[in-house]
Design an enzyme around this catalytic site. Structure first.
Site, PDB file in Angstrom:
ATOM      1  N   PRO A  84       0.709  -1.195   0.085  1.00  0.00           N
ATOM      2  CA  PRO A  84       0.011  -0.022  -0.109  1.00  0.00           C
ATOM      3  C   PRO A  84       0.715   1.140  -0.019  1.00  0.00           C
ATOM      4  O   PRO A  84       0.768   2.253  -0.735  1.00  0.00           O
ATOM      5  CB  PRO A  84      -0.863  -0.057   1.511  1.00  0.00           C
ATOM      6  CG  PRO A  84      -1.005  -1.628   1.409  1.00  0.00           C
ATOM      7  CD  PRO A  84       0.329  -2.079   0.963  1.00  0.00           C
ATOM      8  N   THR A 119       2.274   2.015  -5.295  1.00  0.00           N
ATOM      9  CA  THR A 119       2.280   3.493  -5.698  1.00  0.00           C
ATOM     10  C   THR A 119       2.723   4.457  -4.392  1.00  0.00           C
ATOM     11  O   THR A 119       1.942   4.614  -3.412  1.00  0.00           O
ATOM     12  CB  THR A 119       0.777   4.130  -6.057  1.00  0.00           C
ATOM     13  OG1 THR A 119       0.362   3.406  -7.234  1.00  0.00           O
ATOM     14  CG2 THR A 119       0.574   5.477  -6.068  1.00  0.00           C
ATOM     15  N   LYS A 196       2.672   8.393 -12.664  1.00  0.00           N
ATOM     16  CA  LYS A 196       1.537   7.692 -11.975  1.00  0.00           C
ATOM     17  C   LYS A 196       1.174   8.835 -10.907  1.00  0.00           C
ATOM     18  O   LYS A 196      -0.439   8.674 -11.150  1.00  0.00           O
ATOM     19  CB  LYS A 196       1.972   6.546 -11.190  1.00  0.00           C
ATOM     20  CG  LYS A 196       1.042   5.997  -9.977  1.00  0.00           C
ATOM     21  CD  LYS A 196      -0.158   5.301 -10.589  1.00  0.00           C
ATOM     22  CE  LYS A 196      -0.961   4.794  -9.435  1.00  0.00           C
ATOM     23  NZ  LYS A 196      -2.339   4.249  -9.941  1.00  0.00           N
TER      24      LYS A 196
END
Length: 328
Positions: A84, A119, A196
């Site tokens: 995460p 991410t 991103k």
């Protein structure tokens, strides 16, 4: 030509760390496309997710479970991480007794390719790259876009940062989990994550606009499906209006159809948008929407209708309605 022959991936041992919402289907697609003789070793702290993966993944042969990232590094030649947040990546790589670097062999004996798909902030990724490469191994940042539906369908977009040589090496892996036409070499190490973050920022701004527009339509009494049909062949068309419409019943595969369960949570979205805005500050980019975006995200993250839900539940917050009221 069989599926595996088409992907032509090396017959080595693969490791996958992080069998969450996105990692679960990504690892499933990887297992389908690596050589049948190759072993896939997974590592995940959620035991129920591990049990579900072992039960549902085909082919089921040559899948095993490691209790720590260190065990993954001791056995695997290619390791994909999908966790995460930045602190989780840091722990996975650097924890002294259980981390990947604690288990990595001498690179002269076996060199590992690390494909980091989480991410996270660019600084953490760059630091992991420095640690990995100083140990003689290889590292690329390769975040994805396309959400849960894209992960399941194997149509994810991959944004890869690293040298041209590393990009060419990691591309077949990305193609095994994503759409071949949507694999991009974004530039040097860290460029994948920068791309991103910018994309996620724009996606959230788009979702805010879609939510406001469809709430206007709701209050006026428009049929949301008709409104969506018009928008999606007109200038208002975007991914969130067509593929992820927040009104339940408009788009069958949207997160709204699952009452916003799963997907990219409002908390994770908030973190990525904050990272994107920090990146903008670092490069001196003007942002007229900054305060509106941050304030709205902060409010939604504290709203019980949005907490823990897909970030598109922002619609419930903006429309000030309950989930039970969100339907055609």
């Amino acid at each position: 030509m069989t599926d595996r022959q088409e992907w032509n991936l090396p017959a080595v041992t693969y490791g996958f760390i992080g069998i969450g919402v996105m990692g679960f289907p990504m690892a499933q697609n990887l297992r389908r496309r690596i050589p049948s003789s190759s072993k896939l070793i997974i590592c995940e702290i959620n035991k129920s997710a591990v049990d579900k993966f072992l039960c549902e993944t085909q082919p089921s042969e040559n899948i095993s479970v490691a209790s720590t990232p260190k065990e993954i590094a001791q056995q695997c030649d290619i390791i994909i991480t999908m966790v995460p947040k930045g602190p989780h990546v840091d722990e996975v790589f650097t924890e002294k007794s259980t981390g990947l670097l604690a288990g990595a062999p001498d690179s002269k004996t076996r060199q590992i390719l690390f494909m980091e798909c989480s991410t996270i902030d660019v600084a953490t990724s760059n630091r992991m790259n420095d640690l990995v490469t100083s140990a003689g191994h290889k590292f690329v940042d390769a975040p994805v876009s396309g959400g849960y539906n894209g992960a399941v369908a194997g149509t994810l977009t991959f944004m890869i940062g690293g040298s041209e040589e590393l990009y060419n090496e990691v591309r077949p892996l990305a193609e095994a989990m994503g759409k071949k036409e949507n694999i991009y070499h974004c530039g040097k190490q860290g460029a994948g994550l920068a791309t991103k973050q910018i994309n996620n920022y724009l996606g959230f701004v788009s979702m805010l606009g879609v939510s406001e527009a469809f709430n206007m339509g709701r209050l006026y009494g428009l049929n949301p499906k008709t409104l969506a049909s018009v928008v999606n062949v007109s200038t208002g068309h975007c991914y969130n209006s067509s593929k992820e419409n927040p009104v339940k019943g408009v788009t069958e595969t949207a997160s709204a159809s699952r009452d916003f369960k799963g997907g990219f949570s409002i908390e994770l979205c908030k973190g990525v948008v904050e990272m994107a805005l920090q990146l903008g500050e670092q490069v001196g980019a003007k942002s007229v929407l900054r305060d509106v975006v941050l304030n709205t995200l902060n409010e939604a993250a504290e709203d019980s209708r949005c907490k823990g839900q897909d970030y598109r539940s922002i619609y419930l917050h903006l429309a000030d309605i309950q989930q039970s009221e969100n339907h055609l």
